[in-house]
Design a protein around this motif. Structure first.
Motif, PDB file in Angstrom:
ATOM      1  N   GLN A   2       0.856  -1.182   0.000  1.00 18.94           N
ATOM      2  CA  GLN A   2       0.000   0.000   0.000  1.00 18.94           C
ATOM      3  C   GLN A   2       0.896   1.238   0.000  1.00 18.94           C
ATOM      4  O   GLN A   2       1.787   1.363   0.837  1.00 18.94           O
ATOM      5  CB  GLN A   2      -0.885  -0.010   1.239  1.00 18.94           C
ATOM      6  CG  GLN A   2      -1.772   1.194   1.355  1.00 18.94           C
ATOM      7  CD  GLN A   2      -2.522   1.216   2.674  1.00 18.94           C
ATOM      8  OE1 GLN A   2      -2.352   0.343   3.506  1.00 18.94           O
ATOM      9  NE2 GLN A   2      -3.333   2.222   2.859  1.00 18.94           N
ATOM     10  N   ILE A   3       0.655   2.161  -0.937  1.00 15.72           N
ATOM     11  CA  ILE A   3       1.457   3.378  -1.039  1.00 15.72           C
ATOM     12  C   ILE A   3       0.570   4.577  -0.736  1.00 15.72           C
ATOM     13  O   ILE A   3      -0.437   4.799  -1.416  1.00 15.72           O
ATOM     14  CB  ILE A   3       2.070   3.523  -2.449  1.00 15.72           C
ATOM     15  CG1 ILE A   3       2.919   2.306  -2.793  1.00 15.72           C
ATOM     16  CG2 ILE A   3       2.893   4.790  -2.536  1.00 15.72           C
ATOM     17  CD1 ILE A   3       3.435   2.293  -4.208  1.00 15.72           C
ATOM     18  N   ASN A   4       0.940   5.353   0.292  1.00 16.79           N
ATOM     19  CA  ASN A   4       0.241   6.585   0.630  1.00 16.79           C
ATOM     20  C   ASN A   4       1.084   7.757   0.149  1.00 16.79           C
ATOM     21  O   ASN A   4       2.227   7.915   0.579  1.00 16.79           O
ATOM     22  CB  ASN A   4       0.034   6.697   2.146  1.00 16.79           C
ATOM     23  CG  ASN A   4      -0.828   5.585   2.690  1.00 16.79           C
ATOM     24  OD1 ASN A   4      -1.746   5.135   2.024  1.00 16.79           O
ATOM     25  ND2 ASN A   4      -0.519   5.136   3.884  1.00 16.79           N
ATOM     26  N   ILE A   5       0.521   8.573  -0.739  1.00 19.00           N
ATOM     27  CA  ILE A   5       1.250   9.694  -1.315  1.00 19.00           C
ATOM     28  C   ILE A   5       0.574  10.988  -0.881  1.00 19.00           C
ATOM     29  O   ILE A   5      -0.629  11.157  -1.081  1.00 19.00           O
ATOM     30  CB  ILE A   5       1.280   9.610  -2.854  1.00 19.00           C
ATOM     31  CG1 ILE A   5       1.890   8.281  -3.293  1.00 19.00           C
ATOM     32  CG2 ILE A   5       2.047  10.786  -3.438  1.00 19.00           C
ATOM     33  CD1 ILE A   5       1.790   8.014  -4.772  1.00 19.00           C
ATOM     34  N   THR A   6       1.357  11.892  -0.293  1.00 15.94           N
ATOM     35  CA  THR A   6       0.839  13.197   0.101  1.00 15.94           C
ATOM     36  C   THR A   6       1.739  14.287  -0.465  1.00 15.94           C
ATOM     37  O   THR A   6       2.920  14.051  -0.737  1.00 15.94           O
ATOM     38  CB  THR A   6       0.767  13.342   1.635  1.00 15.94           C
ATOM     39  OG1 THR A   6       2.064  13.119   2.185  1.00 15.94           O
ATOM     40  CG2 THR A   6      -0.201  12.368   2.240  1.00 15.94           C
ATOM     41  N   GLY A   7       1.181  15.473  -0.626  1.00 20.42           N
ATOM     42  CA  GLY A   7       1.928  16.604  -1.150  1.00 20.42           C
ATOM     43  C   GLY A   7       1.875  17.787  -0.215  1.00 20.42           C
ATOM     44  O   GLY A   7       0.810  18.113   0.304  1.00 20.42           O
ATOM     45  N   HIS A   8       3.016  18.410   0.012  1.00 19.02           N
ATOM     46  CA  HIS A   8       3.098  19.634   0.796  1.00 19.02           C
ATOM     47  C   HIS A   8       3.405  20.780  -0.162  1.00 19.02           C
ATOM     48  O   HIS A   8       4.444  20.785  -0.807  1.00 19.02           O
ATOM     49  CB  HIS A   8       4.202  19.538   1.854  1.00 19.02           C
ATOM     50  CG  HIS A   8       3.849  18.625   2.975  1.00 19.02           C
ATOM     51  ND1 HIS A   8       3.204  19.061   4.095  1.00 19.02           N
ATOM     52  CD2 HIS A   8       4.035  17.299   3.143  1.00 19.02           C
ATOM     53  CE1 HIS A   8       3.012  18.045   4.920  1.00 19.02           C
ATOM     54  NE2 HIS A   8       3.507  16.950   4.349  1.00 19.02           N
ATOM     55  N   GLN A   9       2.482  21.718  -0.257  1.00 16.82           N
ATOM     56  CA  GLN A   9       2.592  22.852  -1.182  1.00 16.82           C
ATOM     57  C   GLN A   9       2.744  22.370  -2.616  1.00 16.82           C
ATOM     58  O   GLN A   9       3.424  22.980  -3.427  1.00 16.82           O
ATOM     59  CB  GLN A   9       3.758  23.753  -0.792  1.00 16.82           C
ATOM     60  CG  GLN A   9       3.626  24.342   0.586  1.00 16.82           C
ATOM     61  CD  GLN A   9       4.837  25.147   0.980  1.00 16.82           C
ATOM     62  OE1 GLN A   9       5.851  25.133   0.294  1.00 16.82           O
ATOM     63  NE2 GLN A   9       4.731  25.864   2.082  1.00 16.82           N
ATOM     64  N   GLU A  11       0.401  19.879  -5.598  1.00 18.46           N
ATOM     65  CA  GLU A  11      -0.720  19.005  -5.936  1.00 18.46           C
ATOM     66  C   GLU A  11      -0.164  17.741  -6.586  1.00 18.46           C
ATOM     67  O   GLU A  11       0.580  17.807  -7.560  1.00 18.46           O
ATOM     68  CB  GLU A  11      -1.667  19.710  -6.901  1.00 18.46           C
ATOM     69  CG  GLU A  11      -2.874  18.882  -7.254  1.00 18.46           C
ATOM     70  CD  GLU A  11      -3.799  19.577  -8.241  1.00 18.46           C
ATOM     71  OE1 GLU A  11      -4.554  18.866  -8.900  1.00 18.46           O
ATOM     72  OE2 GLU A  11      -3.733  20.807  -8.349  1.00 18.46           O
ATOM     73  N   VAL A  12      -0.511  16.609  -6.014  1.00 11.81           N
ATOM     74  CA  VAL A  12      -0.033  15.330  -6.547  1.00 11.81           C
ATOM     75  C   VAL A  12      -0.951  14.947  -7.706  1.00 11.81           C
ATOM     76  O   VAL A  12      -2.095  14.557  -7.508  1.00 11.81           O
ATOM     77  CB  VAL A  12      -0.032  14.237  -5.461  1.00 11.81           C
ATOM     78  CG1 VAL A  12       0.469  12.928  -6.037  1.00 11.81           C
ATOM     79  CG2 VAL A  12       0.812  14.662  -4.278  1.00 11.81           C
ATOM     80  N   THR A  13      -0.432  15.067  -8.914  1.00 16.08           N
ATOM     81  CA  THR A  13      -1.222  14.765 -10.103  1.00 16.08           C
ATOM     82  C   THR A  13      -1.288  13.256 -10.324  1.00 16.08           C
ATOM     83  O   THR A  13      -0.526  12.487  -9.725  1.00 16.08           O
ATOM     84  CB  THR A  13      -0.605  15.420 -11.347  1.00 16.08           C
ATOM     85  OG1 THR A  13       0.708  14.885 -11.550  1.00 16.08           O
ATOM     86  CG2 THR A  13      -0.523  16.935 -11.190  1.00 16.08           C
ATOM     87  N   GLU A  14      -2.181  12.847 -11.179  1.00 18.92           N
ATOM     88  CA  GLU A  14      -2.331  11.423 -11.502  1.00 18.92           C
ATOM     89  C   GLU A  14      -1.065  10.884 -12.169  1.00 18.92           C
ATOM     90  O   GLU A  14      -0.672   9.740 -11.945  1.00 18.92           O
ATOM     91  CB  GLU A  14      -3.544  11.228 -12.421  1.00 18.92           C
ATOM     92  CG  GLU A  14      -4.035   9.807 -12.484  1.00 18.92           C
ATOM     93  CD  GLU A  14      -4.520   9.273 -11.141  1.00 18.92           C
ATOM     94  OE1 GLU A  14      -4.304   8.070 -10.881  1.00 18.92           O
ATOM     95  OE2 GLU A  14      -5.097  10.029 -10.354  1.00 18.92           O
TER      96      GLU A  14
END
Length: 95
Positions: A2-9, A11-14
């Motif tokens: 399971q991969i959890n991806i987050t972005g700080h400042q 936007e995590v695009t597809e």
């Protein structure tokens, strides 16, 4: 895994999400006991920064990378994680 991806400042695009998924599946070839991965992408001035923590059976592996291009930073991060996983696997086989 399971991969959890987050972005700080950021936007995590597809496209970024798919690229990370594709690269992290490569890590499973070397060590198949990866439970989950936490990936944090961010922007600091002109540099893109990415941190990852892999939870493994018997420990965890942490790495980070920084570059002006996010895709290059992801490649660098995966290479670091790959080396650490191989080292971790060798340590487990000794004992």
């Amino acid at each position: 895994m399971q991969i959890n991806i987050t972005g700080h400042q950021l936007e995590v695009t597809e496209a970024l999400r798919n690229y990370v998924d594709e690269k992290f599946t490569r890590l499973e070839r070397h060590f198949d006991k990866i439970t989950s991965a936490q990936v944090i992408m961010g922007v600091e001035k002109l540099n893109k920064k990415i941190d990852a923590t892999l939870l493994l059976a018997g420990g965890e592996v942490v790495a980070s990378a920084e570059n002006t291009d996010m895709y290059t930073a992801i490649d660098s991060l995966v290479d670091k994680l790959d080396r650490q996983l191989i080292k971790f696997k060798e340590k487990q086989q000794k004992y």
